[in-house]
Design a protein around this motif. Sequence first.
Motif, short mmCIF file in Angstrom:
data_model
loop_
_atom_site.label_atom_id
_atom_site.label_comp_id
_atom_site.label_asym_id
_atom_site.label_seq_id
_atom_site.Cartn_x
_atom_site.Cartn_y
_atom_site.Cartn_z
N GLN A 168 -25.00 17.12 29.41
CA GLN A 168 -25.45 16.99 30.80
C GLN A 168 -25.69 18.34 31.46
OE1 GLN A 168 -26.25 14.12 32.31
NE2 GLN A 168 -25.78 13.06 30.40
N SER A 169 -24.92 19.34 31.06
CA SER A 169 -25.04 20.66 31.68
C SER A 169 -26.32 21.40 31.28
CB SER A 169 -23.82 21.53 31.35
OG SER A 169 -23.86 21.97 30.00
N LEU A 170 -27.01 20.88 30.26
CA LEU A 170 -28.24 21.54 29.83
C LEU A 170 -29.28 21.60 30.94
CD1 LEU A 170 -28.89 20.10 26.24
CD2 LEU A 170 -27.89 22.31 26.86
N GLN A 171 -29.29 20.58 31.79
CA GLN A 171 -30.33 20.50 32.82
C GLN A 171 -30.31 21.72 33.75
OE1 GLN A 171 -32.82 18.14 33.02
NE2 GLN A 171 -33.63 19.65 34.47
N SER A 172 -29.11 22.12 34.16
CA SER A 172 -29.04 23.26 35.08
C SER A 172 -29.44 24.56 34.37
CB SER A 172 -27.64 23.39 35.68
OG SER A 172 -26.68 23.65 34.68
N TRP A 173 -29.05 24.71 33.11
CA TRP A 173 -29.45 25.90 32.36
C TRP A 173 -30.96 25.93 32.14
CZ3 TRP A 173 -26.57 29.88 32.30
CH2 TRP A 173 -25.18 29.78 32.20
N LEU A 174 -31.51 24.77 31.81
CA LEU A 174 -32.95 24.69 31.57
C LEU A 174 -33.73 25.05 32.82
CD1 LEU A 174 -35.10 23.86 29.46
CD2 LEU A 174 -34.94 21.53 30.37
N TYR A 175 -33.31 24.50 33.94
CA TYR A 175 -33.97 24.79 35.21
C TYR A 175 -33.89 26.29 35.53
CZ TYR A 175 -34.82 25.02 40.23
OH TYR A 175 -35.30 25.37 41.47
N TYR B 115 -34.68 13.94 25.26
CA TYR B 115 -34.54 14.97 26.29
C TYR B 115 -35.39 16.19 25.93
CZ TYR B 115 -32.41 18.26 29.52
OH TYR B 115 -32.22 19.19 30.50
N GLU C 7 -39.06 15.36 26.52
CA GLU C 7 -39.36 15.30 27.95
C GLU C 7 -39.55 16.69 28.56
OE1 GLU C 7 -36.14 13.20 29.72
OE2 GLU C 7 -36.61 11.32 28.69
N ASN C 8 -38.83 17.66 28.00
CA ASN C 8 -38.86 19.01 28.55
C ASN C 8 -39.66 19.98 27.68
OD1 ASN C 8 -36.94 19.05 31.03
ND2 ASN C 8 -35.88 17.81 29.49
#
Length: 197
Positions: free
Chosen positions: A119-126, A160, A163-164
Amino acid sequence: MGCGGSREKAKDTPQIWSNHLDRSSQSKYNFKIVFLGKSGVGKTSITIRFCRDTFFDGTEATIGASFLTKTMNIDNRTIKFELWDTAGQERYRALAPMYYRNADAAVLVFDYTDPDSFQSLQSWLYEIQKNVPDCVIILCGNKIDLESSRKVQHEAAEDYAKENDCLLIEVSSKTGQNIQELFTKLGELLSYKHYKT
């Protein structure tokens, strides 16, 4: 293949790779790779497995960041990886920009046995997409040797990544499975990008 390493304290790193253009103009392909992700996902173990073909149970948490280098030959090109293994603890999060500034690639690591790390990947990716928009990004799912403890399904991670618009590579730092493949793919992507520019 050479491999060197040093511990780097956060307070000593205000000018990391400030002369990025000089590095990219060298005849040898030098690429700065930053490893990001939650504490305990295996960032340190992945870099040590790659550089020294060694695995240590109970690796201590990284403070600030550690730095390793290794040279590979990929497609008749000599590629030097400059690996920045960053601390995953939240209290060091504010220091991350010092390490990923001017990165050529970011490896976002999660642990297949830890849903929170996924779940924490999203903030790192952003954060990477916002601050280093030209950076190659690979999602790296670690600990595939612990299949019986898996909490994140392969399909979810693959979806995921798609999608990214990222590549997903599954590895085990403990057994060494797919570690060479991870860095070979990084080298191929980065040298192709470098050649095109």
